[in-house]
Design a protein around this motif. Structure first.
Motif, mmCIF file in Angstrom:
data_model
loop_
_atom_site.group_PDB
_atom_site.id
_atom_site.type_symbol
_atom_site.label_atom_id
_atom_site.label_comp_id
_atom_site.label_asym_id
_atom_site.label_seq_id
_atom_site.Cartn_x
_atom_site.Cartn_y
_atom_site.Cartn_z
ATOM 1 N N MET A 1 -51.202 54.976 -3.199
ATOM 2 C CA MET A 1 -51.961 54.949 -2.168
ATOM 3 C C MET A 1 -52.674 56.673 -1.909
ATOM 4 O O MET A 1 -52.847 56.822 -1.484
ATOM 5 N N LEU A 2 -51.787 57.315 -3.103
ATOM 6 C CA LEU A 2 -52.136 59.101 -3.520
ATOM 7 C C LEU A 2 -53.325 58.957 -3.399
ATOM 8 O O LEU A 2 -54.263 59.853 -3.233
ATOM 9 N N ILE A 3 -54.286 57.638 -3.731
ATOM 10 C CA ILE A 3 -56.037 58.354 -4.465
ATOM 11 C C ILE A 3 -56.521 58.317 -3.233
ATOM 12 O O ILE A 3 -57.814 58.576 -3.391
ATOM 13 N N GLN A 4 -56.682 57.368 -2.449
ATOM 14 C CA GLN A 4 -57.156 57.409 -1.110
ATOM 15 C C GLN A 4 -56.374 58.782 -0.112
ATOM 16 O O GLN A 4 -55.249 58.660 0.511
ATOM 17 N N ASP A 5 -57.100 58.809 0.693
ATOM 18 C CA ASP A 5 -56.382 60.015 2.054
ATOM 19 C C ASP A 5 -56.404 59.293 3.408
ATOM 20 O O ASP A 5 -57.268 58.120 3.051
ATOM 21 N N GLN A 6 -54.550 59.373 3.269
ATOM 22 C CA GLN A 6 -54.208 57.907 4.492
ATOM 23 C C GLN A 6 -54.057 58.679 5.530
ATOM 24 O O GLN A 6 -53.142 58.056 6.338
ATOM 25 N N GLY A 7 -53.873 59.891 5.851
ATOM 26 C CA GLY A 7 -53.737 60.627 7.033
ATOM 27 C C GLY A 7 -52.487 60.675 7.437
ATOM 28 O O GLY A 7 -51.848 60.333 6.528
ATOM 29 N N ILE A 8 -51.628 60.937 8.678
ATOM 30 C CA ILE A 8 -50.367 61.044 8.623
ATOM 31 C C ILE A 8 -49.416 59.401 7.843
ATOM 32 O O ILE A 8 -48.872 59.938 7.531
ATOM 33 N N THR A 9 -49.882 58.851 8.052
ATOM 34 C CA THR A 9 -49.428 57.512 6.936
ATOM 35 C C THR A 9 -49.709 57.972 5.598
ATOM 36 O O THR A 9 -48.038 57.580 5.024
ATOM 37 N N GLY A 10 -50.409 58.460 5.038
ATOM 38 C CA GLY A 10 -50.990 59.474 3.841
ATOM 39 C C GLY A 10 -49.117 60.129 3.165
ATOM 40 O O GLY A 10 -48.802 60.514 2.547
ATOM 41 N N GLN A 11 -49.583 61.325 3.912
ATOM 42 C CA GLN A 11 -48.525 62.869 4.140
ATOM 43 C C GLN A 11 -46.987 61.545 4.041
ATOM 44 O O GLN A 11 -45.551 62.256 3.647
ATOM 45 N N ILE A 12 -46.426 60.650 5.296
ATOM 46 C CA ILE A 12 -45.597 60.248 5.378
ATOM 47 C C ILE A 12 -44.643 59.476 3.613
ATOM 48 O O ILE A 12 -44.023 60.155 2.875
ATOM 49 N N MET A 13 -46.449 59.026 3.326
ATOM 50 C CA MET A 13 -45.512 57.985 1.897
ATOM 51 C C MET A 13 -45.914 59.231 1.298
ATOM 52 O O MET A 13 -45.447 59.030 -0.140
ATOM 53 N N ASP A 14 -46.165 60.308 1.070
ATOM 54 C CA ASP A 14 -46.319 61.477 -0.225
ATOM 55 C C ASP A 14 -44.607 62.072 -0.247
ATOM 56 O O ASP A 14 -44.068 62.439 -1.459
ATOM 57 N N VAL A 15 -44.437 62.070 0.973
ATOM 58 C CA VAL A 15 -42.726 61.977 1.029
ATOM 59 C C VAL A 15 -41.650 61.315 -0.280
ATOM 60 O O VAL A 15 -41.186 61.689 -0.778
ATOM 61 N N VAL A 16 -42.355 60.192 1.062
ATOM 62 C CA VAL A 16 -41.402 58.881 -0.231
ATOM 63 C C VAL A 16 -41.721 58.711 -1.497
ATOM 64 O O VAL A 16 -40.430 58.529 -2.626
#
Length: 208
Positions: free
Chosen positions: A105-120
């Motif tokens: 998911m880090l390949i594409q910017d995903q907004g707030i969802t991307g930020q959460i998944m970045d932490v996970v």
């Protein structure tokens, strides 16, 4: 988006490029443009690896650092792993692990969802890095215990030294003689050996 492939194998493995085709295919599927391939045969317990350092110096913010699995990037001590993570973060690189779907998911910017998944994703990568380090430590301990048991059973036993690759050593010596001002790094690259091997041969030649 640009991506840099990092391929590593230990000294005992035959080819650091083993995963190259699979990672290139992964890049195609994720619409990533490969702009650099960095392969080396070096222990994952070492932080200062020539090709890894070259990648970190070359890649630009927002680009992807793509590896096959976490243990290809790190079998580092906790302190060295934290240092490597800090460097990757400071450079603004996106660490994507092919066999860890959450990192894709880090390949594409995903907004707030991307930020959460970045932490996970960060937590999962930390866990996998810890497991890789522990696996390495267990292997080293098993080898140590095996040697101790062998010595206990046979007090006069000594491990056989690793024989040198005569063809490779002769190639290095030939390059040294033909190009006396060539750097050890360049000689190692041309002879397809480690820089440490080049320095050992230099010492041997100086004592001859």
């Amino acid at each position: 988006m640009y991506t840099h492939l990092y391929l590593r194998a230990s000294f005992k493995d035959q080819d650091a490029n083993r995963a190259k085709v699979a990672l290139e295919q992964f890049a195609v599927e994720k619409q990533l443009e490969v702009v650099g391939i960095y392969a080396e045969n070096v222990s994952g317990t070492k932080l200062n690896r020539p090709e890894l350092m070259r990648l970190l110096n070359t890649a630009a913010a927002g680009e992807v650092l793509l590896v096959e699995s976490v243990d290809r990037l790190s079998r580092l001590s906790q302190g060295d792993w934290e240092a490597l993570k800090a460097t990757i973060k400071t450079k603004g690189l996106r660490l994507v692990v092919a066999d860890l779907p959450t990192s894709h998911m880090l390949i594409q910017d995903q907004g707030i969802t991307g930020q959460i998944m970045d932490v996970v994703n960060g937590m999962l990568i930390d866990l996998m890095a810890t497991m890789a380090r522990l696996d390495q430590e267990k292997r080293v301990e098993r080898i140590r215990q095996g040697l101790e048991n062998k010595r206990a059973a046979e007090p006069d036993w000594k491990p056989a030294g690793k024989g040198k690759n005569v063809v490779k050593w002769n190639a290095v010596k030939a390059l040294m003689q033909k190009h006396p001002t060539m750097s050890a790094d360049d000689i190692a690259t041309l002879a397809k050996c480690g820089v440490a091997t080049v320095y050992r041969i230099k010492r041997e030649m100086s004592l001859a």
